[in-house]
Write a protein that holds these residues in place. Structure first.
Motif, short mmCIF file in Angstrom:
data_model
loop_
_atom_site.label_atom_id
_atom_site.label_comp_id
_atom_site.label_asym_id
_atom_site.label_seq_id
_atom_site.Cartn_x
_atom_site.Cartn_y
_atom_site.Cartn_z
N ALA A 373 -4.75 -18.87 -8.41
CA ALA A 373 -3.60 -18.68 -9.29
C ALA A 373 -3.23 -17.22 -9.44
CB ALA A 373 -3.89 -19.29 -10.66
N GLU A 374 -4.20 -16.30 -9.21
CA GLU A 374 -3.87 -14.89 -9.29
C GLU A 374 -3.47 -14.41 -7.91
OE1 GLU A 374 -6.14 -10.97 -10.87
OE2 GLU A 374 -5.89 -12.67 -12.20
N VAL A 375 -2.24 -13.99 -7.74
CA VAL A 375 -1.67 -13.71 -6.44
C VAL A 375 -1.80 -12.23 -6.10
CG1 VAL A 375 0.45 -13.80 -5.08
CG2 VAL A 375 -0.01 -15.55 -6.79
N THR A 376 -2.16 -11.92 -4.87
CA THR A 376 -2.19 -10.54 -4.42
C THR A 376 -0.85 -10.22 -3.77
OG1 THR A 376 -4.55 -10.60 -4.06
CG2 THR A 376 -3.32 -8.89 -2.92
N GLU A 377 -0.15 -9.28 -4.36
CA GLU A 377 1.17 -8.93 -3.87
C GLU A 377 1.06 -7.86 -2.79
OE1 GLU A 377 3.83 -6.58 -6.35
OE2 GLU A 377 5.15 -8.31 -6.33
N ASP A 434 11.79 6.85 6.69
CA ASP A 434 12.42 7.13 5.40
C ASP A 434 11.32 7.25 4.34
OD1 ASP A 434 14.24 7.28 3.27
OD2 ASP A 434 15.65 5.95 4.27
N SER A 435 11.69 7.43 3.09
CA SER A 435 10.70 7.62 2.04
C SER A 435 9.88 6.37 1.74
CB SER A 435 11.39 8.11 0.76
OG SER A 435 12.32 7.15 0.31
N ARG A 436 10.42 5.18 2.06
CA ARG A 436 9.70 3.93 1.85
C ARG A 436 10.39 2.81 2.61
NH1 ARG A 436 11.75 1.74 -3.67
NH2 ARG A 436 13.40 3.19 -4.27
N LYS A 454 5.76 -2.25 -4.07
CA LYS A 454 5.01 -1.23 -4.79
C LYS A 454 4.12 -0.47 -3.82
CE LYS A 454 4.80 -3.70 -9.21
NZ LYS A 454 5.59 -4.86 -8.83
N LYS A 455 3.78 0.75 -4.21
CA LYS A 455 2.85 1.54 -3.42
C LYS A 455 1.43 1.05 -3.71
CE LYS A 455 2.79 6.21 -1.68
NZ LYS A 455 3.41 7.54 -1.79
N GLN A 462 -2.29 -4.17 -4.39
CA GLN A 462 -1.60 -4.12 -5.69
C GLN A 462 -1.73 -5.51 -6.29
OE1 GLN A 462 -0.10 -1.46 -7.18
NE2 GLN A 462 0.13 -2.72 -8.98
N THR A 463 -2.52 -5.65 -7.30
CA THR A 463 -2.78 -6.97 -7.86
C THR A 463 -1.76 -7.29 -8.94
OG1 THR A 463 -5.11 -6.75 -7.42
CG2 THR A 463 -4.48 -8.41 -9.02
N VAL A 464 -1.25 -8.47 -8.86
CA VAL A 464 -0.31 -8.93 -9.88
C VAL A 464 -1.09 -9.68 -10.95
CG1 VAL A 464 1.70 -10.34 -10.33
CG2 VAL A 464 1.47 -9.18 -8.15
#
Length: 807
Positions: A373-377, A434-436, A454-455, A462-464
């Motif tokens: 249920a905890e998603v890794t973005e 480019d920058s991102r 996100k960086k 980056q954990t949501v």
């Protein structure tokens, strides 16, 4: 030159005159000067011959281009920030295009004989005023409004009633000059190839029917919306060929004739030279010119010039620019990849396996395993040059354009030009350092944007976090309706008595309401609960031997506030190869419900459209007309429905659409509790029609045909297919009705199947999901050329609203 013909009267000698274009194209259409140009925002051309001017507006810059005397101006660039105007001798056909913020590129339209010209130019190329077509002086005309009522001979406007090769003309008011040609820009009134680039103004069909406007849905609703096909010039009601037909066509204004071809003559001049053909597959393979002549299933291809064993219209005569040589695999009509008719009488046509031009190994299409249920973005490191994730939306929620596509934005950021940049599908990338990460967008008015990424942190992740407690979550201090779903910790009755634990038999013995007999009722410790649905609310057994049970005093909750179509968990938006789809992120489609038998067996899907209403397919209710035969499960990811978020509702009413469309409404016995796991979807506007390019998504627990993920909610994304195409003989052969829509991958592999019926087909509109279809029927599951068919929800908005209001 000695000439003869009815408009000449007596043969006479006319001197040769130079031909030049007028400075303002808007004289032709009586509109803006910019109407003569195609606009591309955020574009720049590389090193063309140019002149630089100052200009206050795009219109002023267009005038500079029209009056350019240094060269033939084919396009201009304008930057509002600098008020800079660059007139150009090249356009995107001849020069490289690249991104540049705040710049707008305008290219002149490729603009026969002017037979259909209906402008108001009334002077000859020498500036002499035209004689009225109805007048007999100073020249007695052979072409009059009475003799040629369909030639537009109004007033003294320039016209071409005799189809003169040199274009529109008129009788003049000069007694010494019987007629002369008019100085009107040449509009294309003939077609090259199959008319894919025809931009003329013919607006009648071969049988004389007037064309329906492309931006109109009357009398025929359709998906060819101008805003969805910006490069196809679907203007007014002009004949066009946006979908790979043999020649231009249009929807007609006759209610009994949906569409018809237009009578556009072929140009006598040669078509533009084609780009060099490829021997490998790039994009859809429309430029493939190799010699593969066997299909992916091993069938030999039928010659394109042959009508045996399969009769067809994809002939070298109808598609003269598509190199339909021999029996080689080709893609003349914008299919997913090269194909051919086969010599097998039981297989009309099949795709071909063409080796890819990309040297990279193809991506693994394996289906994802179920997530927690905890998603890794996804996230990017540095400036994201190495990012290879699957994010495909911008910071403002716009969907990314595929890198292999040139629509709606032409560009040079292709896998061929940037082989190491990972430019696959429409995933966010950073090919130009480019920058991102960024992407071109599918919004014609916004060329590109940075992506919603996100960086990464130090570990590259980056954990949501799980969504925070919101107004949508069940409030532990109040009850909704009769409090069946109350899970708070109040443990005293309204009279102040302490509650007895539900698992205890002292001081009051009870065999029925225990955690074992009612595992879903939340009978924890001694908290107030309502396991039997008592209309007066939660209660408990008391610790007072003199009082067996009492009600608890828990206040009512205020009505829940929510936004339809917005999930609290980011959906995966899987558009890979439901059958062969992806397992969804848990609870990312919170409007999906499971329709079950009275004893809890899943058999159909459905959609929560209001806290107390569910939309499903009418054929799901064929076994019984009794509401008591059905139950609705909400808030689940696993088909077993073991999550604590699951809500179960009885069905109070079922209402089928009265004209027997495959759509029905279920009224729940009590409203669903709206929280992070249960949220209604949005409904579309009445009679709104999808274009033929939207990427939409279907979800369900249906038959997966052994593709893994069985028992978990699965999703897949695929495009909507316009009914005109879906009803072709090789697809569904006229079976799809106007109140239905098609969606799927034409080559198969992904589809809804048994058990998905009644479920939603949803499309992202801005930042919300809107339900456009109810899963209805199909010919098999995930079969090539047999897309799924869905009831078009927008056709039934008045019925849905009236049922909900009256019940």
């Amino acid at each position: 030159t000695l000439q003869a013909g009815p408009k000449w009267g007596l043969a006479r000698v006319l001197s040769s005159l130079p031909f030049s274009l007028p400075s303002l194209f808007f004289l032709l259409v009586q509109g803006s000067i910019l109407d003569g140009y195609v606009r591309t925002e955020g574009a720049w051309l590389l090193n063309p011959m140019k002149q630089v001017y100052r200009a206050n507006s795009e219109e002023e810059c267009a005038e500079k281009c029209e009056n350019e005397d240094k060269f033939a101006c084919r396009a201009f660039l304008f930057t509002s920030k600098d008020q800079q105007c660059l007139t150009l001798t090249e356009n995107t056909k001849t020069a490289m295009i690249f991104r540049r913020a705040n710049a707008v590129l305008y290219e002149k339209r490729s603009i026969g004989k002017g037979v259909n010209y209906r402008g108001t130019e009334a002077k000859t190329q020498k500036g002499v005023r035209c004689q009225k077509w109805a007048d007999n002086a100073p020249h007695k005309p052979n072409y009059t409004p009475e003799k040629y009522p369909n030639a537009g001979l109004e007033e003294n406007y320039c016209r071409n009633p005799d189809k003169d090769e040199k274009g529109p003309w008129c009788y003049t008011t000069d007694p010494d000059t019987r007629f002369d040609y008019c100085n009107i820009p040449e509009c294309e009134e003939c077609m090259h190839c199959s008319g894919e680039n025809y931009r003329g103004v013919v607006a009648t069909t071969v049988s004389g029917l007037e064309c329906q406007r492309w931006d109109s849905q009357q009398p025929h609703s359709h998906g060819y919306l101008p805003e969805n096909f910006p490069e196809k010039d679907l203007k007014n009601n002009y004949c066009r060929n946006p979908d790979g037909e043999p020649r231009p066509w249009c929807f007609t204004t006759s209610p009994t004739k949906r569409w018809e071809y237009c009578d556009i003559p072929r140009c006598t001049t040669p078509p533009p030279p084609p780009a060099p053909g490829r021997q490998c597959l790039s994009g859809r393979g429309e430029d493939y010119r190799g010699t593969v002549s066997v299909t992916e299933y091993g069938n030999t291809c039928q010659h394109w010039s042959s009508q045996s064993p399969h009769r067809h219209a994809r002939t070298p005569e109808n598609y003269p620019c598509q190199s339909l040589d021999e029996n080689y695999c080709r893609n003349p009509d914008g299919e997913q990849r090269p194909w051919c008719y086969t010599t097998n009488t039981t297989a009309r046509w099949e795709y071909c396996n063409i080796p890819s031009c990309d040297s990279d190994k193809p991506e693994d299409p394996a289906v994802d395993e179920p997530e927690q249920a905890e998603v890794t973005e996804e996230c990017y490191q540095g400036n994201g040059v190495t990012y290879r994730g699957t994010a495909s939306f911008t910071v403002t929620g716009k969907k990314c354009q595929a890198w292999s596509s040139m629509s709606p934005h032409r560009h040079n950021k292709t896998a061929e030009n940037f082989p190491n940049a990972g430019l696959s599908q429409n995933y966010c990338r950073n090919p130009d350092a480019d920058s991102r990460p960024w992407c071109y967008t599918t919004d014609p008015s916004v060329r590109w944007e940075y992506c919603d990424l996100k960086k990464c942190d130090g570990q590259g992740l980056q954990t949501v976090p799980k969504p925070p407690q919101t107004t949508l979550e069940t409030n532990p201090d109040c009850i909704i309706e009769n409090g069946v779903d109350y899970r708070g910790t109040v443990a005293k009755t309204a009279r102040g008595r302490t509650c007895q634990e539900w698992s205890s038999q002292k001081p009051h013995s009870h065999d029925y309401f225990t955690p074992r007999t009612h595992p879903r009722a939340g009978l924890e410790k001694n908290y107030c609960r309502n396991p039997d649905g008592d209309v007066n609310g939660p209660w408990c057994y008391t610790t007072d031997p003199r009082k067996a049970w009492e009600y608890c005093d828990i206040p009512k909750c205020p009505p829940p506030q929510y936004e339809c179509g917005k999930s609290k968990f980011r959906p995966k938006l899987c558009a890979q190869r439901i059958v062969a789809g992806c397992v969804s992120h848990p609870h990312s489609w919170p409007w999906q419900i499971s329709l079950r038998t009275s004893y809890g067996m899943h058999f159909c899907g459905g959609t929560l459209i209001d806290p107390q209403w569910v939309l499903t397919a009418a054929h799901c209710l064929e076994k019984s007309s009794r509401p008591a035969a059905y139950k609705v499960y909400l808030g689940l990811h696993k088909e077993l429905a073991t999550e604590p978020s699951v809500q179960i509702r009885d069905v109070e009413k079922l209402i089928k659409e009265p004209r027997r469309a495959d759509i029905a409404l279920l009224k729940l016995s009590r409203p669903a509790v709206i929280n992070n796991h249960v949220i209604p979807v949005c409904l579309p506007k009445e009679n709104s029609v999808l274009g033929g390019r939207e990427e939409c998504y279907v979800t369900g627990w249906g038959d997966t045909r052994g593709t893994r993920g069985d028992g978990y909610l699965k999703e897949t994304g695929f495009p909507v297919i316009e009914n005109k195409i879906c009803n072709r003989p090789e697809f569904l052969n006229g079976r799809v009705k106007n109140h239905e829509l098609c969606a799927g991958n034409i080559h198969g592999g992904t589809d809804t199947c048994q058990g998905d019926s009644g479920g939603p087909l949803v499309c992202l509109d801005q930042d919300k999901f809107v339900q456009h279809g109810v899963t209805s029927w199909g010919l098999g599951c995930a079969q090539p050329m047999k897309p799924g068919v869905y009831v078009r929800v927008s056709n039934y908005i008045p019925w849905i609203k009236s049922v909900m209001e009256s019940n």
